[in-house]
Design a protein around this motif. Structure first.
Motif, PDB file in Angstrom:
ATOM      1  N   GLY A 209     -27.550 106.814  70.933  1.00 37.89           N
ATOM      2  CA  GLY A 209     -27.474 106.157  72.022  1.00 37.89           C
ATOM      3  C   GLY A 209     -28.243 104.639  71.787  1.00 37.89           C
ATOM      4  N   LEU A 210     -29.828 104.566  70.900  1.00 40.42           N
ATOM      5  CA  LEU A 210     -30.378 103.033  70.959  1.00 40.42           C
ATOM      6  C   LEU A 210     -29.866 102.577  69.561  1.00 40.42           C
ATOM      7  N   ILE A 211     -29.015 102.599  68.887  1.00 37.57           N
ATOM      8  CA  ILE A 211     -28.241 102.098  68.046  1.00 37.57           C
ATOM      9  C   ILE A 211     -27.084 102.369  68.362  1.00 37.57           C
ATOM     10  N   LYS A 212     -26.306 102.238  68.974  1.00 40.63           N
ATOM     11  CA  LYS A 212     -25.094 101.748  69.899  1.00 40.63           C
ATOM     12  C   LYS A 212     -25.214 100.528  71.144  1.00 40.63           C
ATOM     13  N   SER A 213     -26.671 100.749  71.388  1.00 37.42           N
ATOM     14  CA  SER A 213     -26.570 100.027  72.468  1.00 37.42           C
ATOM     15  C   SER A 213     -27.462  98.518  71.586  1.00 37.42           C
ATOM     16  N   GLU A 214     -27.593  98.710  70.789  1.00 37.92           N
ATOM     17  CA  GLU A 214     -28.674  97.395  70.048  1.00 37.92           C
ATOM     18  C   GLU A 214     -27.197  96.821  68.932  1.00 37.92           C
ATOM     19  N   PHE A 215     -26.470  97.730  68.860  1.00 35.74           N
ATOM     20  CA  PHE A 215     -24.840  97.682  68.361  1.00 35.74           C
ATOM     21  C   PHE A 215     -24.309  96.425  68.897  1.00 35.74           C
ATOM     22  N   LEU A 216     -23.885  97.028  70.264  1.00 31.58           N
ATOM     23  CA  LEU A 216     -23.074  96.324  71.278  1.00 31.58           C
ATOM     24  C   LEU A 216     -23.780  94.936  71.919  1.00 31.58           C
ATOM     25  N   SER A 217     -25.045  95.045  71.809  1.00 27.08           N
ATOM     26  CA  SER A 217     -25.832  93.743  72.199  1.00 27.08           C
ATOM     27  C   SER A 217     -25.242  92.845  71.889  1.00 27.08           C
ATOM     28  N   GLY A 218     -25.228  93.059  70.450  1.00 26.38           N
ATOM     29  CA  GLY A 218     -25.766  92.092  69.345  1.00 26.38           C
ATOM     30  C   GLY A 218     -26.877  91.724  68.224  1.00 26.38           C
ATOM     31  N   GLN A 219     -27.723  92.659  68.664  1.00 28.39           N
ATOM     32  CA  GLN A 219     -29.068  93.186  68.080  1.00 28.39           C
ATOM     33  C   GLN A 219     -29.058  93.923  66.486  1.00 28.39           C
ATOM     34  N   TRP A 220     -28.287  92.637  66.110  1.00 31.41           N
ATOM     35  CA  TRP A 220     -27.727  93.911  65.240  1.00 31.41           C
ATOM     36  C   TRP A 220     -28.211  94.270  63.779  1.00 31.41           C
ATOM     37  N   ARG A 221     -29.596  93.495  63.265  1.00 32.61           N
ATOM     38  CA  ARG A 221     -30.673  93.697  62.831  1.00 32.61           C
ATOM     39  C   ARG A 221     -31.198  94.783  63.067  1.00 32.61           C
ATOM     40  N   HIS A 222     -31.860  94.676  64.424  1.00 31.01           N
ATOM     41  CA  HIS A 222     -32.121  95.735  64.984  1.00 31.01           C
ATOM     42  C   HIS A 222     -31.098  97.507  64.560  1.00 31.01           C
ATOM     43  N   CYS A 223     -30.462  97.098  64.602  1.00 27.52           N
ATOM     44  CA  CYS A 223     -29.646  98.499  64.580  1.00 27.52           C
ATOM     45  C   CYS A 223     -29.602  98.500  62.563  1.00 27.52           C
ATOM     46  N   GLN A 224     -30.078  97.268  61.773  1.00 26.64           N
ATOM     47  CA  GLN A 224     -30.393  97.888  60.456  1.00 26.64           C
ATOM     48  C   GLN A 224     -31.983  98.745  60.138  1.00 26.64           C
ATOM     49  N   ASN A 225     -33.025  98.091  60.910  1.00 27.79           N
ATOM     50  CA  ASN A 225     -33.911  98.925  60.646  1.00 27.79           C
ATOM     51  C   ASN A 225     -34.092 100.023  61.279  1.00 27.79           C
ATOM     52  N   MET A 226     -33.353 100.891  62.636  1.00 30.22           N
ATOM     53  CA  MET A 226     -33.241 102.484  62.886  1.00 30.22           C
ATOM     54  C   MET A 226     -32.776 102.956  61.449  1.00 30.22           C
ATOM     55  N   LEU A 227     -31.308 102.558  61.428  1.00 35.56           N
ATOM     56  CA  LEU A 227     -30.298 103.385  60.076  1.00 35.56           C
ATOM     57  C   LEU A 227     -31.227 103.115  58.751  1.00 35.56           C
ATOM     58  N   ASP A 228     -32.149 101.713  59.126  1.00 36.35           N
ATOM     59  CA  ASP A 228     -32.993 102.230  57.704  1.00 36.35           C
ATOM     60  C   ASP A 228     -33.362 103.919  57.572  1.00 36.35           C
ATOM     61  N   GLY A 229     -34.239 104.287  58.370  1.00 35.28           N
ATOM     62  CA  GLY A 229     -35.104 105.256  58.690  1.00 35.28           C
ATOM     63  C   GLY A 229     -34.198 106.622  59.478  1.00 35.28           C
ATOM     64  N   LEU A 230     -32.556 106.547  59.382  1.00 29.72           N
ATOM     65  CA  LEU A 230     -32.156 107.269  58.995  1.00 29.72           C
ATOM     66  C   LEU A 230     -31.393 108.553  58.267  1.00 29.72           C
TER      67      LEU A 230
END
Length: 557
Positions: A209-230
């Motif tokens: 949910g957080l990744i999707k929210s960050e992605f749709l809000s344009g915070q793509w670098r935040h998404c990448q940081n989270m995805l690295d951890g997964l």
């Protein structure tokens, strides 16, 4: 412990299980739990027919359904076709414990996931809890079915202020997150999911949910940081690679997106992930690789007709796109291949959506052949309503067909609806694929300049109304559609500086400043640019970017 509520109406349940013995046993176990109206089906086609006449409260579906699409693919298809309503509960059963299967199931947000072999107690406890939650949520679910998500959200908020049990509160919170995303209130969704993860970092649905929210809000670098951890988690690894590829394609890094998707075995690529990889190949001019991948996936799914048909249509669409981008004299072999594939995929038309898809694609092929009369005959009975209710790709085909036939009024009516349908998509792969197709079509039809001006004007209205998060997306779109107009870039930069953001999607504040230094600006825009530069210079730490992209490229190489 949460109280168990007595249900005051007969719950309608659909069981979808290809094994007859398992289907009968499941029905028997459910009947021992209460008085339900239960219909049993052996596959997704039978369920689809049942949903046309019955509004089920709950669908209990197995992941593996024999020689057919799997349960996740059927749920996605039936939800998009609006046969599964927002209020319908989904229970998945599976004996398959491999991470790829579990992550696919979790991606459709089931209400319950039960691993086989299960005990009767496990089944009873899970279903009883779901029905208790459902009864408490009933008003919100009714609002959702009537497209009143704002009212549903208000009901959920009021319920969360009251005294409810811990497990039920978690379910209400999960629904609230989905509703905030539906309402495009992404910053609130980010805050909600972060709050959950601060209390417990292992809540998987909150991570997505957080990744999707960050992605749709344009915070793509935040998404990448989270995805690295997964990436280190076996359960989430393939899904994380899909998300990372989406971000890189959004940023125009097609080669890096391809490398990321190479981490998923070709046999394990889902249909959406395959489409994503095909787009990465296409944008690098590697049509042979794109066709090879689609053909391989098509042949490997020969015994699963629905999946075979979907890959066949994707391959046909790719040949159509190649024909569109070819000289008139070079189109014939590509159009012949496309028409053969369309016919091969639709030998038995099963629904209106498939029929519309087929007809608009064949009509487009006729226009590309220069045979407008044939195209007219193919879509003779087609209405604007047919196109509006179709998938986005079919809507785009309809726009091309009606423009090609000189029926600009019809084409524009569909064109005006495309963005609404795109903004309603909360699936990141669909969002990227459809967005790319729409942008390409608008540029090829000469519509991009007109639309850029319109969305920039809409963005300015939001900006003047202090709705900066809405304005920034529209300014971004205007720049994407017509990057040669400095005013669109300046408006995006103005928004970024006002909310002190270092970036939005693939656009970095500092890079926009450097770009505008070499542009010819009007006197008023020069003054505005000077003020923006001063604001950025006063708060340099807010706009400084970490060197992330280079490291990511090294990590996935």
């Amino acid at each position: 412990m949460d109280e168990i509520i007595m249900i005051k109406y007969k719950v309608k349940i659909a069981i979808v299980e290809d094994n007859a013995t398992a289907r009968l046993n499941l029905r028997s176990h459910l009947m021992s739990l209460g008085e339900f109206d239960i219909a049993s089906y052996s596959n997704g086609k039978e369920l689809r027919n049942g949903l046309r006449t019955i509004d089920f409260d709950l669908v209990v579906i197995d992941f593996h359904l024999g020689q057919s699409k799997n349960g996740v693919e059927w749920v996605q298809y039936l939800t998009e076709a609006k046969l599964i309503k927002p209020s319908t509960g989904i229970v998945f059963l599976t004996s398959d414990r491999v991470p790829q299967t579990i992550s696919q199931i979790l991606d459709v947000h089931p209400d319950i996931l039960i691993i086989k072999p299960y005990t009767i107690k496990t089944l009873h406890t899970s279903i009883a809890h779901y029905l208790t939650v459902r009864e408490k949520m009933k008003p919100a679910l009714e609002y959702l079915d009537n497209d009143q998500s704002t009212m549903a959200l208000k009901y959920i908020d009021n319920a969360l202020k009251g005294s409810i049990g811990k497990r039920i509160r978690a379910e209400f919170t999960k629904l609230k997150g989905r509703l905030l995303i539906n309402e495009q209130r992404y910053s609130e969704a980010v805050e909600l999911y972060r709050g959950i993860l601060d209390r417990s970092s292992n809540v998987l649905w909150a991570h997505w949910g957080l990744i999707k929210s960050e992605f749709l809000s344009g915070q793509w670098r935040h998404c990448q940081n989270m995805l690295d951890g997964l990436l280190g988690e076996q359960l989430t690894k393939d899904k994380a690679y899909e998300w990372m590829a989406c971000v890189e394609i959004g940023k125009g890094n097609y080669s890096l997106a391809e490398k990321i998707l190479d981490n998923i075995k070709e046999n394990d690529l889902t249909i959406p992930a395959t489409k994503l990889k095909v787009l990465a190949y296409k944008m690098q001019g590697r049509s042979d690789d794109a066709i090879r991948l689609l053909e391989k996936k098509r042949q490997s799914n020969f015994t699963v007709k629905e999946r075979f048909d979907e890959y066949t249509i994707e391959l046909a669409r790719y040949h159509l796109q190649l024909a569109e981008n070819s000289a008139v004299n070079d189109r014939a072999p590509k159009l012949h291949a496309a028409k053969c594939l369309i016919g091969n995929a639709n030998r038995s038309i099963l629904d209106n959506q498939t029929q519309h898809q087929r007809d608009f694609m064949l009509a487009l092929a006729s226009i590309l052949e220069g045979d407008q009369q044939k195209a007219e005959r193919i879509i003779l009975d087609k209405t604007v309503g047919d196109a509006k209710n179709a998938k986005l790709a079919t809507m785009v085909d309809a726009i091309k067909v009606w423009f090609g036939l000189g029926k600009e009024d019809k084409a524009r009516e569909i064109w005006n609806e495309v963005d609404k349908k795109l903004s309603a998509k909360d699936n990141q792969i669909d969002f990227i694929l459809a967005g790319s197709l729409i942008l390409e079509t608008e540029k090829s039809l000469g519509l991009s300049e007109e639309k850029a001006k319109r969305v920039n004007d809409e963005g300015m209205a939001f900006y003047l109304g202090n709705r900066l998060n809405d304005a920034i997306e529209l300014f971004y779109k205007a720049r994407q559609l017509n990057p040669g107009v400095p005013a669109f870039t300046l408006n995006l930069l103005q928004c970024l500086s006002d909310i002190k953001k270092a970036e939005y999607k693939d656009q970095k504040t500092i890079e926009l400043v450097e770009e505008l230094k070499d542009k010819s600006l009007s006197e008023s825009n020069k003054k505005r640019f000077t003020l923006i530069q001063k604001k950025i210079n006063d708060f340099p730490e807010a706009y400084r970017m970490p060197e992330y992209d280079e490291q990511l490229s090294e990590d996935v190489a």
